[in-house]
Design a protein around this motif. Structure first.
Motif, short mmCIF file in Angstrom:
data_model
loop_
_atom_site.label_atom_id
_atom_site.label_comp_id
_atom_site.label_asym_id
_atom_site.label_seq_id
_atom_site.Cartn_x
_atom_site.Cartn_y
_atom_site.Cartn_z
N GLY A 57 8.13 -13.50 -5.74
CA GLY A 57 6.76 -13.39 -5.03
C GLY A 57 6.69 -12.75 -3.83
O GLY A 57 5.73 -11.88 -3.42
N ALA A 58 7.46 -12.74 -2.88
CA ALA A 58 7.53 -12.17 -1.65
C ALA A 58 7.62 -10.52 -1.83
O ALA A 58 7.04 -9.85 -1.31
N GLY A 59 8.49 -10.31 -2.95
CA GLY A 59 8.99 -8.84 -3.00
C GLY A 59 7.46 -8.31 -3.76
O GLY A 59 7.30 -6.91 -3.37
N LEU A 60 6.85 -9.15 -4.77
CA LEU A 60 5.70 -8.58 -5.32
C LEU A 60 4.41 -8.34 -4.23
O LEU A 60 3.85 -7.69 -4.27
N GLN A 61 4.39 -9.28 -3.27
CA GLN A 61 3.42 -9.35 -2.16
C GLN A 61 3.73 -8.05 -1.33
O GLN A 61 2.67 -7.42 -1.15
N LEU A 62 4.83 -7.65 -1.00
CA LEU A 62 5.31 -6.37 -0.48
C LEU A 62 4.75 -5.19 -1.11
O LEU A 62 3.93 -4.30 -0.24
N LEU A 63 5.06 -5.07 -2.40
CA LEU A 63 4.40 -3.98 -3.00
C LEU A 63 2.98 -3.87 -3.07
O LEU A 63 2.34 -2.72 -2.80
N LEU A 64 2.42 -4.88 -3.14
CA LEU A 64 0.77 -5.07 -3.34
C LEU A 64 0.25 -4.65 -1.90
O LEU A 64 -0.73 -3.75 -1.84
N LEU A 117 -1.73 1.92 1.68
CA LEU A 117 -1.61 3.51 1.37
C LEU A 117 -3.22 3.68 0.87
O LEU A 117 -3.73 4.83 0.94
N GLU A 118 -3.88 2.97 0.11
CA GLU A 118 -5.27 3.18 -0.18
C GLU A 118 -6.04 3.56 1.04
O GLU A 118 -6.85 4.29 1.05
N LYS A 119 -5.86 2.92 2.11
CA LYS A 119 -6.64 2.92 3.22
C LYS A 119 -6.46 4.27 3.93
O LYS A 119 -7.37 4.68 4.53
N VAL A 120 -5.60 4.98 3.46
CA VAL A 120 -5.11 6.47 3.96
C VAL A 120 -5.24 7.26 2.83
O VAL A 120 -4.74 8.37 2.88
N ASN A 121 -6.04 6.99 1.71
CA ASN A 121 -6.33 7.71 0.36
C ASN A 121 -4.94 8.37 -0.23
O ASN A 121 -4.83 9.41 -0.47
N ALA A 122 -4.30 7.38 -0.39
CA ALA A 122 -2.88 7.65 -0.94
C ALA A 122 -2.63 6.51 -1.98
O ALA A 122 -3.37 5.40 -2.19
N GLN A 123 -1.55 6.79 -2.89
CA GLN A 123 -1.41 5.78 -4.00
C GLN A 123 -0.01 5.48 -3.73
O GLN A 123 1.05 6.24 -3.60
N LEU A 124 0.48 4.34 -4.53
CA LEU A 124 1.90 3.89 -4.57
C LEU A 124 2.07 4.03 -5.98
O LEU A 124 1.36 3.43 -6.99
N ARG A 125 3.21 4.58 -6.62
CA ARG A 125 3.75 4.88 -7.69
C ARG A 125 5.19 4.17 -7.96
O ARG A 125 6.07 4.16 -6.82
N LEU A 126 5.43 3.41 -9.00
CA LEU A 126 6.65 2.74 -9.34
C LEU A 126 7.43 3.55 -10.14
O LEU A 126 6.87 3.87 -11.33
N GLN A 127 8.72 4.14 -10.05
CA GLN A 127 9.42 4.77 -11.08
C GLN A 127 10.74 4.11 -11.56
O GLN A 127 11.41 3.65 -10.30
N HIS A 128 11.23 4.44 -12.51
CA HIS A 128 12.35 3.79 -13.15
C HIS A 128 12.45 2.38 -12.80
O HIS A 128 13.73 1.72 -12.27
N ALA A 129 11.56 1.68 -12.98
CA ALA A 129 11.60 -0.09 -12.89
C ALA A 129 12.31 -0.70 -14.01
O ALA A 129 12.06 -0.26 -15.18
N PRO A 130 13.41 -1.34 -13.65
CA PRO A 130 14.08 -2.03 -14.57
C PRO A 130 13.19 -3.00 -15.47
O PRO A 130 12.12 -3.49 -14.94
N GLU A 131 13.52 -3.50 -16.80
CA GLU A 131 12.84 -4.14 -17.76
C GLU A 131 12.60 -5.38 -16.98
O GLU A 131 11.25 -5.76 -17.15
N LYS A 132 13.60 -5.93 -16.08
CA LYS A 132 12.99 -7.21 -15.44
C LYS A 132 12.00 -7.15 -14.55
O LYS A 132 11.18 -8.04 -14.40
N GLN A 166 9.58 -4.86 -14.56
CA GLN A 166 8.51 -4.49 -15.35
C GLN A 166 7.76 -5.92 -15.95
O GLN A 166 6.49 -6.11 -16.13
N GLN A 167 8.81 -7.01 -16.37
CA GLN A 167 8.12 -8.12 -16.92
C GLN A 167 7.65 -8.80 -16.03
O GLN A 167 6.44 -9.51 -16.08
N VAL A 168 8.03 -8.96 -14.62
CA VAL A 168 7.29 -9.60 -13.62
C VAL A 168 5.98 -9.33 -13.01
O VAL A 168 4.94 -9.73 -13.02
N LEU A 169 5.89 -7.88 -13.50
CA LEU A 169 4.74 -7.10 -12.74
C LEU A 169 3.69 -7.32 -13.94
O LEU A 169 2.42 -7.63 -13.67
#
Length: 96
Positions: A48-55, A61-76, A78-81
């Motif tokens: 949960g702490a890691g997920l909160q950090l990503l969010l 980033l949105e506040k500075v008109n940018a976006q976060l992209r995740l790439q090569h996320a392991p299946e585990k 992806q399942q949590v997300l």
């Protein structure tokens, strides 16, 4: 569109997010990119702490008109997300 890729390694868990948070705060202050990509190839676990950090980083980033992209996320990861309904929060094109 300018972009920056940041490789993330190890666990995105409560034990490790403090150090990562500081790194990401520094990156946010100097990146100037419209897209920041976290390469999650080497991420072994997330809680949960890691997920909160990503969010929180995505929101910052949105506040500075940018976006976060995740790439090569392991299946585990992806399942949590998906479990918490936030997979669509990140740009889907590069998840796997």
């Amino acid at each position: 569109m300018s972009g920056k890729i940041i490789p993330i390694e190890g666990s995105l868990t409560i034990e490790c997010v403090g150090e990562l948070q500081e790194l990401l705060r520094n990156e946010l202050g100097q990146c100037g990119a419209t897209t920041v990509t976290f390469d999650l190839t080497e991420v072994t676990d997330i809680d949960g702490a890691g997920l909160q950090l990503l969010l929180a980083f995505a929101k910052a980033l949105e506040k500075v008109n940018a976006q976060l992209r995740l790439q090569h996320a392991p299946e585990k990861i992806q399942q949590v997300l998906a479990k918490y309904g936030v997979a669509n929060r990140f740009l889907q094109g590069e998840l796997a």
